[in-house]
Each structure stands twice: as structure tokens, then as C-alpha cells.
Design a protein around this motif. Structure first.
Motif, PDB file in Angstrom:
ATOM      1  N   GLY A  27       0.822  -1.207   0.000  1.00 41.96           N
ATOM      2  CA  GLY A  27       0.000   0.000   0.000  1.00 41.96           C
ATOM      3  C   GLY A  27       0.854   1.253   0.000  1.00 41.96           C
ATOM      4  N   ASP A  28       1.890   1.244   0.830  1.00 40.90           N
ATOM      5  CA  ASP A  28       2.792   2.395   0.876  1.00 40.90           C
ATOM      6  C   ASP A  28       3.443   2.626  -0.478  1.00 40.90           C
ATOM      7  OD1 ASP A  28       2.233   2.692   3.493  1.00 40.90           O
ATOM      8  OD2 ASP A  28       4.065   1.788   4.247  1.00 40.90           O
ATOM      9  N   MET A  29       3.833   1.513  -1.129  1.00 37.87           N
ATOM     10  CA  MET A  29       4.510   1.669  -2.419  1.00 37.87           C
ATOM     11  C   MET A  29       3.556   2.201  -3.479  1.00 37.87           C
ATOM     12  SD  MET A  29       6.825  -1.683  -2.039  1.00 37.87           S
ATOM     13  CE  MET A  29       7.517  -1.898  -3.658  1.00 37.87           C
ATOM     14  N   TRP A  30       2.303   1.760  -3.443  1.00 39.39           N
ATOM     15  CA  TRP A  30       1.329   2.327  -4.379  1.00 39.39           C
ATOM     16  C   TRP A  30       1.229   3.836  -4.173  1.00 39.39           C
ATOM     17  CZ3 TRP A  30      -0.562   0.546  -8.684  1.00 39.39           C
ATOM     18  CH2 TRP A  30      -0.750  -0.828  -8.854  1.00 39.39           C
ATOM     19  N   ARG A  31       1.222   4.237  -2.929  1.00 42.99           N
ATOM     20  CA  ARG A  31       1.086   5.664  -2.661  1.00 42.99           C
ATOM     21  C   ARG A  31       2.337   6.418  -3.094  1.00 42.99           C
ATOM     22  NH1 ARG A  31      -3.710   6.649   0.513  1.00 42.99           N
ATOM     23  NH2 ARG A  31      -3.233   8.827   0.230  1.00 42.99           N
ATOM     24  N   GLU A  32       3.502   5.813  -2.874  1.00 43.53           N
ATOM     25  CA  GLU A  32       4.726   6.480  -3.324  1.00 43.53           C
ATOM     26  C   GLU A  32       4.726   6.598  -4.840  1.00 43.53           C
ATOM     27  OE1 GLU A  32       8.282   6.028  -1.572  1.00 43.53           O
ATOM     28  OE2 GLU A  32       7.385   6.068   0.423  1.00 43.53           O
ATOM     29  N   ALA A  33       4.237   5.531  -5.495  1.00 50.93           N
ATOM     30  CA  ALA A  33       4.150   5.585  -6.953  1.00 50.93           C
ATOM     31  C   ALA A  33       3.212   6.718  -7.359  1.00 50.93           C
ATOM     32  CB  ALA A  33       3.656   4.250  -7.500  1.00 50.93           C
ATOM     33  N   ALA A  34       2.129   6.901  -6.625  1.00 50.65           N
ATOM     34  CA  ALA A  34       1.189   7.981  -6.936  1.00 50.65           C
ATOM     35  C   ALA A  34       1.858   9.339  -6.782  1.00 50.65           C
ATOM     36  CB  ALA A  34      -0.036   7.890  -6.021  1.00 50.65           C
ATOM     37  N   VAL A  35       2.693   9.479  -5.751  1.00 52.90           N
ATOM     38  CA  VAL A  35       3.402  10.746  -5.556  1.00 52.90           C
ATOM     39  C   VAL A  35       4.327  11.012  -6.739  1.00 52.90           C
ATOM     40  CG1 VAL A  35       5.097  11.931  -4.118  1.00 52.90           C
ATOM     41  CG2 VAL A  35       3.277  10.623  -3.041  1.00 52.90           C
ATOM     42  N   HIS A  36       4.992   9.954  -7.188  1.00 50.51           N
ATOM     43  CA  HIS A  36       5.898  10.098  -8.326  1.00 50.51           C
ATOM     44  C   HIS A  36       5.104  10.465  -9.584  1.00 50.51           C
ATOM     45  CE1 HIS A  36       9.641   9.465 -10.465  1.00 50.51           C
ATOM     46  NE2 HIS A  36       8.946   8.856 -11.405  1.00 50.51           N
ATOM     47  N   ALA A  37       3.976   9.787  -9.785  1.00 50.57           N
ATOM     48  CA  ALA A  37       3.131  10.091 -10.943  1.00 50.57           C
ATOM     49  C   ALA A  37       2.663  11.539 -10.878  1.00 50.57           C
ATOM     50  CB  ALA A  37       1.931   9.147 -10.981  1.00 50.57           C
ATOM     51  N   ALA A  38       2.337  12.004  -9.679  1.00 48.22           N
ATOM     52  CA  ALA A  38       1.890  13.390  -9.511  1.00 48.22           C
ATOM     53  C   ALA A  38       2.981  14.343  -9.958  1.00 48.22           C
ATOM     54  CB  ALA A  38       1.509  13.649  -8.064  1.00 48.22           C
ATOM     55  N   GLY A  39       4.239  13.980  -9.664  1.00 56.13           N
ATOM     56  CA  GLY A  39       5.345  14.802 -10.119  1.00 56.13           C
ATOM     57  C   GLY A  39       5.305  14.957 -11.626  1.00 56.13           C
ATOM     58  N   ILE A  40       4.910  13.906 -12.339  1.00 52.47           N
ATOM     59  CA  ILE A  40       4.858  13.970 -13.794  1.00 52.47           C
ATOM     60  C   ILE A  40       3.662  14.786 -14.274  1.00 52.47           C
ATOM     61  CG2 ILE A  40       4.616  12.619 -15.906  1.00 52.47           C
ATOM     62  CD1 ILE A  40       6.217  10.390 -14.504  1.00 52.47           C
ATOM     63  N   TYR A  41       2.463  14.502 -13.733  1.00 51.75           N
ATOM     64  CA  TYR A  41       1.335  15.248 -14.301  1.00 51.75           C
ATOM     65  C   TYR A  41       1.238  16.676 -13.773  1.00 51.75           C
ATOM     66  CZ  TYR A  41      -1.380  13.061 -10.389  1.00 51.75           C
ATOM     67  OH  TYR A  41      -1.827  12.606  -9.194  1.00 51.75           O
ATOM     68  N   LYS A  42       2.015  16.991 -12.728  1.00 49.38           N
ATOM     69  CA  LYS A  42       2.091  18.393 -12.321  1.00 49.38           C
ATOM     70  C   LYS A  42       3.132  19.144 -13.146  1.00 49.38           C
ATOM     71  CE  LYS A  42       1.260  17.830  -7.406  1.00 49.38           C
ATOM     72  NZ  LYS A  42       2.056  17.803  -6.173  1.00 49.38           N
ATOM     73  N   GLY A  43       3.938  18.370 -13.909  1.00 50.29           N
ATOM     74  CA  GLY A  43       4.939  19.019 -14.747  1.00 50.29           C
ATOM     75  C   GLY A  43       6.277  19.219 -14.044  1.00 50.29           C
ATOM     76  N   ARG A  44       6.433  18.695 -12.825  1.00 48.83           N
ATOM     77  CA  ARG A  44       7.709  18.847 -12.132  1.00 48.83           C
ATOM     78  C   ARG A  44       8.737  17.875 -12.720  1.00 48.83           C
ATOM     79  NH1 ARG A  44       9.315  16.339  -7.635  1.00 48.83           N
ATOM     80  NH2 ARG A  44       7.259  15.526  -7.144  1.00 48.83           N
ATOM     81  N   LEU A  45       8.263  16.681 -13.106  1.00 50.56           N
ATOM     82  CA  LEU A  45       9.120  15.685 -13.730  1.00 50.56           C
ATOM     83  C   LEU A  45       8.626  15.465 -15.161  1.00 50.56           C
ATOM     84  CD1 LEU A  45       8.983  13.057 -10.855  1.00 50.56           C
ATOM     85  CD2 LEU A  45      10.750  14.763 -11.187  1.00 50.56           C
ATOM     86  N   GLY A  46       9.431  14.826 -15.981  1.00 48.57           N
ATOM     87  CA  GLY A  46       8.940  14.599 -17.326  1.00 48.57           C
ATOM     88  C   GLY A  46       9.926  13.922 -18.247  1.00 48.57           C
ATOM     89  N   SER A  47      11.110  13.581 -17.735  1.00 46.91           N
ATOM     90  CA  SER A  47      12.095  12.938 -18.601  1.00 46.91           C
ATOM     91  C   SER A  47      11.760  11.455 -18.747  1.00 46.91           C
ATOM     92  CB  SER A  47      13.491  13.097 -18.001  1.00 46.91           C
ATOM     93  OG  SER A  47      13.574  12.336 -16.821  1.00 46.91           O
ATOM     94  N   GLN A  48      12.416  10.816 -19.706  1.00 43.52           N
ATOM     95  CA  GLN A  48      12.199   9.382 -19.902  1.00 43.52           C
ATOM     96  C   GLN A  48      12.585   8.606 -18.648  1.00 43.52           C
ATOM     97  OE1 GLN A  48      10.570   7.816 -22.307  1.00 43.52           O
ATOM     98  NE2 GLN A  48      10.920   5.934 -21.171  1.00 43.52           N
ATOM     99  N   GLU A  49      13.626   9.074 -17.931  1.00 44.96           N
ATOM    100  CA  GLU A  49      14.024   8.389 -16.703  1.00 44.96           C
ATOM    101  C   GLU A  49      12.890   8.389 -15.698  1.00 44.96           C
ATOM    102  OE1 GLU A  49      16.697  10.829 -17.811  1.00 44.96           O
ATOM    103  OE2 GLU A  49      17.049   9.045 -19.031  1.00 44.96           O
ATOM    104  N   ASP A  50      12.149   9.490 -15.661  1.00 48.84           N
ATOM    105  CA  ASP A  50      11.042   9.562 -14.703  1.00 48.84           C
ATOM    106  C   ASP A  50       9.978   8.530 -15.039  1.00 48.84           C
ATOM    107  OD1 ASP A  50      12.225  11.625 -13.293  1.00 48.84           O
ATOM    108  OD2 ASP A  50      11.432  13.122 -14.669  1.00 48.84           O
ATOM    109  N   PHE A  51       9.732   8.347 -16.339  1.00 51.75           N
ATOM    110  CA  PHE A  51       8.746   7.332 -16.728  1.00 51.75           C
ATOM    111  C   PHE A  51       9.277   5.931 -16.456  1.00 51.75           C
ATOM    112  CE2 PHE A  51       6.687  10.840 -18.709  1.00 51.75           C
ATOM    113  CZ  PHE A  51       5.359  10.479 -18.750  1.00 51.75           C
TER     114      PHE A  51
END
Lengths: 337, 197
Positions: A286-310
């Protein structure tokens, strides 16, 4: 009419409805986590050819009705469920049950559900509520998502019971056929069969779209989204995944916590099977799902976006697949004490 | 000196004492530095891609009762959500949350997409490339299948009615069916007027 019914809030609509409907006959023994686990509620499926809001459908739950059905059957309670083609018949059937003093579960669409905030109203038709009384033209409704009970006029209720689109409810109504007393022994065997079913769903459904294989495959696909879809649409896809994962009525991280809670409660019924220890692994998932969600949020908020992030996003999912696979294999290997 | 890692790398990492510190979580599972997992455990390598040594995640996950996020979201204004979290002794309890910023942002993204589609549909209608049905379909988040369901038409009929030429010749009764499905008046349907409820 006055029907004895206690409303309790739930974390997930269907396990909440199941708990509320079974509260009286089980004497409060069937809690929400127990209903969720016995009903084998944990699931994952990636269905690319069904589009929801122009994104792929990612389901973290089984089909609507499954949890209620399976929980009742495992506990030896007969289930009555009905769908209708005529709105008049559907309402009459509902009124007859209320006259008999039976609270009933209804599958509804949320788009026209008036007490929901506008931001949450999508054409999502697998929501569940309990209707337990009628005063004048208003039905008394217990929605497990809400803190208190709510009212729906007969027109509003009809509209949501006959919502259209994917998984259209068609007036779907369900309730326990008769009140059977539930012993601890039935609960024990129900827990075992619920775990067995969930192990099958997560490990052994053929193909790579469902269960832990589905999580892994989704991880692989996520890595390709940036090239295939462009940054903006890939971000939207990820946002959609997080919504499916964390939103009410669905919930991926949240579901893992409910399942962990289920294993804890199950441990009290079936001690000596290390369920407590396995529960900890699900908390971690459960914690890892949430961490993954935080990381995904970084992408759709535009803070992250490189191929490494994906790539990292995909790695998160693959790590989750791995940990859940281990957890379910341990569950499968249990020699019941 | 760190203790040896015995089981699967991911799980081992999670169990590692570095993961918690004084009962408080400090790191996510990306902290493989000093564990020398890379060479011996090929399955851990995908996790290490792009990670230089130790990466500490500062994300807030509501594993613990006092860490449940309380970021007011659209739903939080109306009702609190229930979630299951562990208390100090590791036992699961139900706790209420008013929302989580990560998911309210995901919801915002979905609505931004919808607004863009509505705007694009409006432009298309004004250019005469589509009938006002397209605008209201996007506005009500519908696709042809859902609209067909609510109106009783076939999907191919709905698709035909999306052409301005066909739409302009629709009978009053058919227009009324569409207006009912969208919960609007027929006049508003023709003029793309939105009176918000």
C-alpha cells in the motif's frame, strides 16, 4: 414504515454496503475489512481496449456485485439480486421490500447523484448504496462514502438506478435472502475461501492483463507512454491511473491497506498462520502504491517529465508486482492450522 | 556496518533498519547504497536505474495514524473519507481524511482535459464541422454509447446527428429527446447556451 438500520461509513462503497446490510444478522461481527477480504476484493486489471475518459481502463476492483455475492455465499447466506427492464417494476419491487422491512443494496451511477460534489460526477456506474426507508417522496439512503445518511427523491433515485453507459446498473438491486446466524466457524471457513479466491485472482488468471502480471505489464507500458503518446497525454494517462487507484469507490493503495486490515482481523480468527506477518507486507505494498502515486503526480504536475522519470514509474509498478506476488505466494502456501 | 540482506531485494530493503528511524519512516525503498545489491542481484537492477546511490523519498504516505493526509479536496468539503491506517502499535484502525493533494491534482488534470475537449468541440461547431450535439456531449462527459443509452437512439443515428446538415433537419421530438438527455432546453441545445445548474 420504519426500518431498523444503522449507517456506518466505509472506505469502499461495496464492502461498506455489504457490512451495513449484514450488520444486524452478524451482530456486528462482519466488519468492513472482513467483508472485503472474504469477498476477495483485491484485484488489478489493465484493459487497454476499454476507454474511460479517453484513457485506458485500469481496474483495481472486481466486478460490481462480486464482493457482496461472494461474502454472502461464503457465509452461507442466500443472495437475492434482480435487474429490471422497466423503471416502474423496479420501483415497485423496491417499495415492496421496504414494506417487508428489508433494507436493500442498489447499484447506481454517480453522474446524477445530487449529493456528490460536481468534480466527482463522472459516468461511473458501479457505485453502491443502501436504500432503507421512504418518507413522502424521498428515499432514505445510506451511502458508505458519506458520513451521514442522505435523501434522494423518487425521480433522482430512478435516474441513478437507470444510469446509462458502461456497466449500466439497470435497476440492479440485491439483499441477503434471509437472516442466517453467523458463527465463528463459518467466518473461519469464509476467510479461508476468500483468501483462496483472491490468490487465484491475483496469481493465476491466464494472460498478462490481470493480477500481479497485469501490474507488471502496466509497468512495462508506462515506460513507453512518453514516446508513444507525448508528454501531455502520458501525464493524463498517469493522472487517470492515480484517480482509479486512490479515488473513492476504487482505491489501489487504499485497497492494500484494507486487505492488510483484513489479514489482521483474520489472524484473530485463525491464529498461528502468520497472517499478521503477511499483513505487514500488504501495508508495504500500500505504501509503495502511494509512493508511486506521488511520483506520478510529479509527472502530471509538470515537475518531472524525462524518460528516466517514466522508467522509474514503471519500476515502481514492477516492484509492487514483485512484492504482491511474494505476498500472495505466501498466502497460497499456508497450511491452515 | 549494515546487516546482510537475505531475501528478495525489494522486501529485504523494506525490512532494513534504515527504512525506519526511531519509529518514523525516513526513506522509501530506493536506498540501495552500501547494500551492494547491484552485482549480485540482477532483479534489483531495474530499481536502481537512474538512481545515484541513496535516494531518500520525502513523500507522505499515510501508513501511520498521525500521517493521514488532510489536504482539503472537492469531496472533503462535503464529507470526510474513511481510510484504514496503522496506529502506534501497528494495529489497523479506521481514520478520516479530508483529502490528499496528489489525488485532487489528478482530478484537476482530468477536468483540465475535459475543459480542453469542450473548447475544441465548441470551435468545431462554430466552424460548422459538427452539430451542437458534440459540444453538449463533451460538456456532459458523454460518448456516443452513453448518449445513445439516454436518448434511446442507436449509436449510428447519434453519429449521423453529429453532422450539422442532418442535425438542422431533426424533428422537434428528436431534439427534445436530446435536450432531455442533456438536461437542458431545446433552444439552448441549438444555440449552445449553458445555464449551469
Amino acid at each position: 414504515m420504519k426500518i431498523e438500520f444503522e449507517h456506518h461509513q466505509g472506505a469502499h462503497c461495496e464492502s461498506g454496503v455489504t457490512t451495513n446490510l449484514l450488520r444486524k444478522s452478524s451482530g456486528g461481527k462482519i466488519t468492513e475489512p472482513l467483508a472485503f477480504g472474504i469477498g476477495a476484493g483485491l484485484f488489478f486489471a489493465y484493459i487497454p481496449f476499454i476507454k474511460i475518459n479517453n484513457g485506458p481502463a485500469i481496474a483495481f476492483r472486481t466486478l460490481p456485485g462480486d464482493i457482496f455475492n461472494r461474502t454472502c455465499k461464503s457465509l452461507g447466506i442466500p443472495v437475492i439480486r434482480k435487474k429490471f427492464s422497466s423503471k416502474e417494476k423496479a420501483e415497485k419491487y423496491l417499495l415492496d421490500r421496504l414494506d417487508e422491512g428489508i433494507p436493500v443494496g442498489c447499484q447506481v451511477g454517480v453522474y446524477y447523484l445530487p449529493y456528490f460534489p460536481r468534480e466527482y460526477r463522472f459516468h461511473f456506474n458501479a457505485h453502491n448504496i443502501v436504500v432503507f426507508d421512504k418518507v413522502d417522496d424521498n428515499y432514505l439512503v445510506s451511502d458508505p462514502i458519506m458520513e451521514t445518511t442522505t435523501l434522494l427523491s423518487s425521480y433522482e433515485l430512478e435516474r441513478v438506478r437507470f444510469a446509462k453507459g458502461a456497466l449500466a446498473p439497470k435497476g440492479h438491486i440485491y439483499f441477503p435472502g434471509k437472516n442466517v446466524s453467523i458463527t465463528d466457524e463459518t467466518i473461519r471457513s469464509a476467510i479461508r475461501s476468500g483468501i483462496k479466491k483472491n490468490v487465484y485472482n491475483m496469481l493465476y488468471i491466464p494472460g498478462s492483463f490481470a493480477g500481479v502480471a497485469g501490474i507488471k505489464q502496466t509497468g512495462n507500458k508506462v515506460k513507453k507512454w512518453r514516446d508513444k503518446l507525448g508528454l501531455e497525454r502520458a501525464g493524463s494517462y498517469l493522472a487517470q491511473m492515480v484517480r482509479m487507484q486512490e479515488e473513492i469507490g476504487t482505491g489501489g493503495g487504499g485497497f492494500r491497506y484494507i486487505y492488510a486490515a483484513f489479514l489482521q482481523e483474520a489472524d484473530a480468527y485463525l491464529p498461528g498462520n502468520q497472517l499478521q506477518e503477511i499483513s505487514v507486507t500488504f501495508t508495504k505494498a500500500g505504501d509503495m502504491w502511494r509512493e508511486a502515486a506521488v511520483h506520478a503526480a510529479g509527472i502530471y504536475k509538470g515537475r518531472l517529465g524525462s524518460q528516466e522519470d517514466f522508467d522509474m514509474m514503471g519500476d515502481y509498478l514492477q516492484a509492487i508486482a514483485e512484492i504482491e506476488k511474494q505476498a500472495f505466494k505466501t498466502l497460497k502456501g499456508i497450511k491452515w492450522q | 556496518m549494515l546487516p546482510p540482506v537475505s531475501t528478495h531485494p525489494v522486501i529485504a530493503a523494506l525490512d532494513h533498519p534504515l527504512f525506519t528511524c526511531g519509529g518514523k519512516r525516513v526513506a522509501s525503498y530506493f536506498y540501495f547504497e552500501n547494500l551492494q545489491l547491484e552485482k549480485r542481484r540482477p532483479r534489483a537492477i531495474p530499481l536502481l536505474k537512474g538512481v545515484e546511490g541513496c535516494v531518500i523519498s520525502d513523500s507522505r504516505t499515510p501508513m501511520k495514524k498521525d500521517e493521514v493526509p488532510q489536504d482539503l479536496g472537492a469531496l472533503g468539503k462535503i464529507t470526510k473519507e474513511l481510510c484504514y491506517v496503522t496506529d502506534a502499535s501497528g494495529k489497523y484502525v479506521a481514520e478520516q481524511s479530508t483529502g490528499w493533494e496528489v489525488k485532487s491534482k489528478a482530478l484537476d488534470v482530468a477536468w483540465e482535459d475535459i475543459q480542453k475537449r469542450i473548447a475544441a468541440a465548441k470551435a468545431k461547431v462554430l466552424k460548422g464541422e459538427a452539430s451542437p450535439l458534440l459540444f453538449f456531449m463533451e460538456y456532459r462527459l458523454m460518448d456516443t454509447a452513453i448518449l445513445a443509452g439516454y436518448t434511446g437512439f442507436w449509436q449510428w443515428q447519434v453519429k449521423r446527428h453529429l453532422k450539422p446538415g442532418v442535425f438542422n433537419k431533426l424533428s422537434a421530438q428528436k431534439l427534445q429527446q436530446y435536450a432531455d438527455a442533456f438536461n437542458i432546453k431545446v433552444d439552448d441545445l441549438k444555440t449552445m447556451t449553458v445555464n449551469e445548474d
